[in-house]
Motif scaffolding. Structure first.
Motif, PDB file in Angstrom:
ATOM      1  N   LYS A   9      73.764  57.921   2.073  1.00 44.29           N
ATOM      2  CA  LYS A   9      73.596  57.206   0.801  1.00 44.29           C
ATOM      3  C   LYS A   9      73.916  58.199  -0.320  1.00 44.29           C
ATOM      4  O   LYS A   9      73.063  58.982  -0.737  1.00 44.29           O
ATOM      5  N   THR A  67      65.427  49.160   2.629  1.00 43.61           N
ATOM      6  CA  THR A  67      64.510  50.048   3.354  1.00 43.61           C
ATOM      7  C   THR A  67      64.801  51.520   3.094  1.00 43.61           C
ATOM      8  O   THR A  67      63.884  52.343   3.061  1.00 43.61           O
ATOM      9  N   TYR A  68      66.082  51.855   2.877  1.00 47.19           N
ATOM     10  CA  TYR A  68      66.422  53.256   2.624  1.00 47.19           C
ATOM     11  C   TYR A  68      65.924  53.724   1.261  1.00 47.19           C
ATOM     12  O   TYR A  68      65.816  54.922   1.004  1.00 47.19           O
ATOM     13  N   GLN A  69      65.619  52.761   0.374  1.00 40.11           N
ATOM     14  CA  GLN A  69      65.107  53.102  -0.940  1.00 40.11           C
ATOM     15  C   GLN A  69      63.661  53.586  -0.864  1.00 40.11           C
ATOM     16  O   GLN A  69      63.142  54.174  -1.818  1.00 40.11           O
ATOM     17  N   SER A  97      60.625  57.215   7.707  1.00 42.23           N
ATOM     18  CA  SER A  97      61.840  57.379   8.520  1.00 42.23           C
ATOM     19  C   SER A  97      61.642  56.808   9.924  1.00 42.23           C
ATOM     20  O   SER A  97      62.560  56.189  10.482  1.00 42.23           O
ATOM     21  N   VAL A 105      65.598  62.854   8.073  1.00 46.97           N
ATOM     22  CA  VAL A 105      66.081  62.563   6.723  1.00 46.97           C
ATOM     23  C   VAL A 105      66.517  63.870   6.075  1.00 46.97           C
ATOM     24  O   VAL A 105      65.761  64.854   6.066  1.00 46.97           O
ATOM     25  N   LEU A 129      69.672  60.070   8.486  1.00 49.59           N
ATOM     26  CA  LEU A 129      69.787  59.510   7.137  1.00 49.59           C
ATOM     27  C   LEU A 129      69.953  60.642   6.135  1.00 49.59           C
ATOM     28  O   LEU A 129      69.148  61.568   6.090  1.00 49.59           O
ATOM     29  N   ILE A 131      70.479  61.369   2.027  1.00 49.14           N
ATOM     30  CA  ILE A 131      70.452  60.840   0.662  1.00 49.14           C
ATOM     31  C   ILE A 131      70.726  62.012  -0.267  1.00 49.14           C
ATOM     32  O   ILE A 131      69.884  62.902  -0.426  1.00 49.14           O
TER      33      ILE A 131
END
Length: 283
Positions: A9, A67-69, A97, A105, A129, A131
């Motif tokens: 992301k 959900t990733y937010q 996570s 993450v 994931l 970010i």
């Protein structure tokens, strides 16, 4: 054998997102993983990926997933001076996570440590994931992934008709970027234009990219026969403004040489698109 999967992301503005994606195109090969990009329009970049670029064979574009937010990347919490706050913040991310089905993450601080560090962290992990608005490695080849959409490409081609054979690019970053303002004052760009005018005369042009309409008006007024600008919508919070930023980026990239502002990712991204020579003007 189970395939590793990176969910990236990218955050912040256009340049930061392009650099982050480019670097993870390299990283996915390093760990033999598939790369999935979650592009979320927000206040920093209020436009969808497919409105400015064509689909890329280098990664899969996923729909934004709420959900990733839930993962926090707040430096105020994760780097808090109180150890308990740091511990609780990391525990929260670990729990979230697991609930959303990722093994680890990676945030800005992890990515800044580089690709080799991330390779060790991702060993034995399959759903990763990331970010970030940072790059884990400088990988200019990754910019081949970004091909302007048909609409954007047509506008770029039309605007380039104003260019002369010898057209240099100048990027002046202003707005809220105090570091660029302090280290790349306007007189440095004026001096550079004067240098070219003495040597080239009327045989050259300057494409000016800037986020400040007053700067644009000033240079067009002072050098009316040399300075070219794209008549864009200023600001990041509108679709038109962001599409124009992409147009301006590719026009800047298509010049003979770029003179950029200090500590601005926009100039560096423009350099990497076509491999254009870049010189940062600073005191």
């Amino acid at each position: 054998m189970k395939k590793k999967r990176i969910l990236l992301k990218p955050t912040s503005g256009l340049g930061n997102r392009m650099r982050a994606i480019s670097s993870f195109i390299y990283f996915k090969s390093l760990i033999d993983a598939e790369l999935n990009v979650i592009w979320v329009p927000d206040a920093g970049l209020n436009i969808h990926y497919l409105e400015i670029f064509k689909p890329s064979p280098y990664f899969n574009l996923l729909r934004p997933n709420f959900t990733y937010q839930l993962i926090t990347k707040s430096k105020t919490l994760l780097n808090n001076k109180f150890g308990l706050v740091r511990w609780l913040s990391r525990l929260y991310n670990t729990i979230v996570s697991r609930l959303i089905g990722v093994d680890c993450v990676l945030l800005d601080e992890d990515v800044k440590k580089g690709a080799e560090h991330l390779q060790k962290v991702c060993e034995g992990k399959f759903n990763i994931l990331v970010i970030t608005g940072n790059q884990c490695i400088d990988y200019p080849e990754g910019f081949q992934a970004f091909v302007p959409s048909s609409d954007v490409a047509a506008k770029i081609e039309a605007a380039r008709k104003q260019f002369k054979e010898n057209t240099i690019g100048i990027h002046i970053r202003r707005s809220d970027h105090d570091i660029a303002i302090a280290n790349s004052p306007l007189h440095l760009f004026e001096d550079k234009i004067e240098e070219y005018l003495k040597v080239e005369g009327d045989d050259f042009a300057v494409f000016l990219a800037t986020d400040d309409p007053e700067v644009s008006d000033y240079f067009k007024g002072k050098y009316p026969n040399a300075v070219i600008t794209y008549p864009k919508t200023f600001g990041r919070n509108t679709k038109e403004g962001m599409m124009d930023a992409v147009l301006e980026l590719y026009l800047l990239a298509g010049t003979k040489k770029i003179y950029g502002s200090y500590w601005s990712s926009f100039s560096g991204v423009a350099k990497r698109i076509y491999g254009t020579d870049l010189e940062i003007l600073h005191v």
